[in-house]
Design a protein around this motif. Sequence first.
Motif, PDB file in Angstrom:
ATOM      1  N   ARG A 173      25.303 -28.239  43.924  1.00 38.52           N
ATOM      2  CA  ARG A 173      24.023 -27.633  43.604  1.00 38.52           C
ATOM      3  C   ARG A 173      22.965 -28.007  44.618  1.00 38.52           C
ATOM      4  O   ARG A 173      22.087 -27.224  44.948  1.00 38.52           O
ATOM      5  CB  ARG A 173      23.594 -28.072  42.204  1.00 38.52           C
ATOM      6  CG  ARG A 173      22.315 -27.411  41.727  1.00 38.52           C
ATOM      7  CD  ARG A 173      21.964 -27.859  40.343  1.00 38.52           C
ATOM      8  NE  ARG A 173      21.696 -29.288  40.311  1.00 38.52           N
ATOM      9  CZ  ARG A 173      21.400 -29.951  39.200  1.00 38.52           C
ATOM     10  NH1 ARG A 173      21.336 -29.314  38.049  1.00 38.52           N
ATOM     11  NH2 ARG A 173      21.191 -31.253  39.229  1.00 38.52           N
ATOM     12  N   SER A 179      22.111 -19.153  39.251  1.00 36.18           N
ATOM     13  CA  SER A 179      23.234 -20.031  39.581  1.00 36.18           C
ATOM     14  C   SER A 179      22.954 -21.478  39.182  1.00 36.18           C
ATOM     15  O   SER A 179      23.843 -22.182  38.698  1.00 36.18           O
ATOM     16  CB  SER A 179      23.515 -19.946  41.076  1.00 36.18           C
ATOM     17  OG  SER A 179      22.395 -20.401  41.818  1.00 36.18           O
ATOM     18  N   GLU A 180      21.706 -21.944  39.348  1.00 41.66           N
ATOM     19  CA  GLU A 180      21.370 -23.304  38.931  1.00 41.66           C
ATOM     20  C   GLU A 180      21.468 -23.467  37.424  1.00 41.66           C
ATOM     21  O   GLU A 180      21.961 -24.485  36.923  1.00 41.66           O
ATOM     22  CB  GLU A 180      19.966 -23.653  39.416  1.00 41.66           C
ATOM     23  CG  GLU A 180      19.846 -23.812  40.916  1.00 41.66           C
ATOM     24  CD  GLU A 180      18.432 -24.150  41.347  1.00 41.66           C
ATOM     25  OE1 GLU A 180      17.555 -24.176  40.445  1.00 41.66           O
ATOM     26  OE2 GLU A 180      18.206 -24.375  42.542  1.00 41.66           O
ATOM     27  N   ALA A 222      18.488 -14.910  41.801  1.00 38.35           N
ATOM     28  CA  ALA A 222      19.914 -15.214  41.884  1.00 38.35           C
ATOM     29  C   ALA A 222      20.156 -16.719  42.005  1.00 38.35           C
ATOM     30  O   ALA A 222      21.056 -17.276  41.364  1.00 38.35           O
ATOM     31  CB  ALA A 222      20.531 -14.475  43.074  1.00 38.35           C
ATOM     32  N   GLN A 223      19.353 -17.412  42.804  1.00 40.67           N
ATOM     33  CA  GLN A 223      19.480 -18.854  42.938  1.00 40.67           C
ATOM     34  C   GLN A 223      19.153 -19.554  41.622  1.00 40.67           C
ATOM     35  O   GLN A 223      19.839 -20.505  41.217  1.00 40.67           O
ATOM     36  CB  GLN A 223      18.562 -19.355  44.045  1.00 40.67           C
ATOM     37  CG  GLN A 223      18.663 -20.854  44.293  1.00 40.67           C
ATOM     38  CD  GLN A 223      17.699 -21.329  45.353  1.00 40.67           C
ATOM     39  OE1 GLN A 223      16.906 -20.531  45.858  1.00 40.67           O
ATOM     40  NE2 GLN A 223      17.748 -22.593  45.687  1.00 40.67           N
ATOM     41  N   GLN A 237      16.574 -12.757  45.636  1.00 40.44           N
ATOM     42  CA  GLN A 237      17.276 -13.972  46.052  1.00 40.44           C
ATOM     43  C   GLN A 237      16.853 -15.174  45.225  1.00 40.44           C
ATOM     44  O   GLN A 237      17.681 -16.011  44.844  1.00 40.44           O
ATOM     45  CB  GLN A 237      17.017 -14.235  47.532  1.00 40.44           C
ATOM     46  CG  GLN A 237      17.655 -13.224  48.466  1.00 40.44           C
ATOM     47  CD  GLN A 237      17.347 -13.500  49.917  1.00 40.44           C
ATOM     48  OE1 GLN A 237      16.520 -14.367  50.235  1.00 40.44           O
ATOM     49  NE2 GLN A 237      18.001 -12.773  50.818  1.00 40.44           N
ATOM     50  N   TYR A 238      15.580 -15.281  44.911  1.00 45.92           N
ATOM     51  CA  TYR A 238      15.108 -16.400  44.096  1.00 45.92           C
ATOM     52  C   TYR A 238      15.687 -16.346  42.690  1.00 45.92           C
ATOM     53  O   TYR A 238      16.110 -17.365  42.133  1.00 45.92           O
ATOM     54  CB  TYR A 238      13.582 -16.386  44.052  1.00 45.92           C
ATOM     55  CG  TYR A 238      12.993 -17.401  43.089  1.00 45.92           C
ATOM     56  CD1 TYR A 238      12.979 -18.758  43.400  1.00 45.92           C
ATOM     57  CD2 TYR A 238      12.467 -16.998  41.864  1.00 45.92           C
ATOM     58  CE1 TYR A 238      12.447 -19.690  42.529  1.00 45.92           C
ATOM     59  CE2 TYR A 238      11.946 -17.926  40.985  1.00 45.92           C
ATOM     60  CZ  TYR A 238      11.935 -19.266  41.324  1.00 45.92           C
ATOM     61  OH  TYR A 238      11.421 -20.184  40.438  1.00 45.92           O
ATOM     62  N   THR A 295      23.520 -25.921  47.593  1.00 42.77           N
ATOM     63  CA  THR A 295      23.493 -24.479  47.376  1.00 42.77           C
ATOM     64  C   THR A 295      22.243 -23.884  47.998  1.00 42.77           C
ATOM     65  O   THR A 295      21.134 -24.312  47.721  1.00 42.77           O
ATOM     66  CB  THR A 295      23.528 -24.154  45.877  1.00 42.77           C
ATOM     67  OG1 THR A 295      24.721 -24.700  45.328  1.00 42.77           O
ATOM     68  CG2 THR A 295      23.507 -22.646  45.663  1.00 42.77           C
ATOM     69  N   LEU A 296      22.448 -22.922  48.833  1.00 46.28           N
ATOM     70  CA  LEU A 296      21.345 -22.225  49.477  1.00 46.28           C
ATOM     71  C   LEU A 296      21.413 -20.758  49.088  1.00 46.28           C
ATOM     72  O   LEU A 296      22.477 -20.249  48.752  1.00 46.28           O
ATOM     73  CB  LEU A 296      21.444 -22.368  51.004  1.00 46.28           C
ATOM     74  CG  LEU A 296      21.278 -23.799  51.548  1.00 46.28           C
ATOM     75  CD1 LEU A 296      21.509 -23.808  53.045  1.00 46.28           C
ATOM     76  CD2 LEU A 296      19.918 -24.356  51.199  1.00 46.28           C
ATOM     77  N   PRO A 297      20.290 -20.066  49.121  1.00 45.40           N
ATOM     78  CA  PRO A 297      20.314 -18.643  48.775  1.00 45.40           C
ATOM     79  C   PRO A 297      21.105 -17.839  49.799  1.00 45.40           C
ATOM     80  O   PRO A 297      20.657 -17.602  50.919  1.00 45.40           O
ATOM     81  CB  PRO A 297      18.832 -18.250  48.778  1.00 45.40           C
ATOM     82  CG  PRO A 297      18.159 -19.276  49.604  1.00 45.40           C
ATOM     83  CD  PRO A 297      18.939 -20.544  49.421  1.00 45.40           C
ATOM     84  N   SER A 353      22.452 -14.644  51.313  1.00 47.95           N
ATOM     85  CA  SER A 353      22.015 -13.254  51.336  1.00 47.95           C
ATOM     86  C   SER A 353      23.155 -12.386  51.836  1.00 47.95           C
ATOM     87  O   SER A 353      23.929 -12.777  52.714  1.00 47.95           O
ATOM     88  CB  SER A 353      20.791 -13.080  52.236  1.00 47.95           C
ATOM     89  OG  SER A 353      21.092 -13.491  53.550  1.00 47.95           O
TER      90      SER A 353
END
Length: 279
Positions: A53, A243-244, A239-240, A236-237, A56-58, A60
Amino acid sequence: MFLNTASPRRSFTVPININLQGARRRQTRDFAHTAPTQEHEWRRGVDGRGGQRARTLPVSSVGEDRAILLGFTMMAFSVLMLFVVGTAIVKPYVNSNWEEETSCVLLYTVVLKEWVDCRGVSTVPCLRVTVNLTASNQSAFLHFDEESVLLAPECFYIPKCRMDWTELQDEVQKVKNTLDTYLGNTSSCLTDLTRHPRDVILSRKYTLRKTLFALMWPGLMLGGGALLVGLVKLTQYLAQLSSEMCSEIAEGKLISRYTQGNLYKLMRRSSVQSPTCNN
């Protein structure tokens, strides 16, 4: 008598005690081996998820990258268009002082004998139109717009640069004959007494409406590019963030399973130790 009564009791009780003690020892040994292993696996799983985690980076996709590139390209071109529009339209409109409206009476028209220079290529005839300002009772030269005042200060109309002199004279004469039909008529005109006190114009070339219309398209392109980039970044934000949240839920389930396993082991340990306490 003593040997017959004692030997069966010993032969009956000793194996039971040995079996119970052996079972306790095996369960204690298994628990000692399995508990650190499960705890190590749990910690490794949590650390692995936490490290994953943290790393983990966004990520794209290709479509998102192209959308962002398109948005920045739109904004770059809109800025360039704003610079061109600002130089060609906005600046002349802001610097223009042709705002005072007055009444003009058409006095006379004349074609000058001396032809004026046309971009250093040839000379063209000049049509001069003189009007009378009713407010100040002064005469002034009439021009079509503010740009013609700068190009030809004494001329109302000059034809395009051509090599045929006969066509130039005929064209200017047609315009003169048309204006002669309006001699003595009154019309509205604009003046700039500070910079051009002897000149008046019929209409402004750069008006507020034209300026806003010219600024509308670069502004729409700039806003569309910024909106496109903002929507992609928002996607993207989200989606991140999703995932968190999923990783935190998975960690919670893993911790609950580990806690349930420890409670089950404690219950088994207490059930195993209870016969020893009774003995």
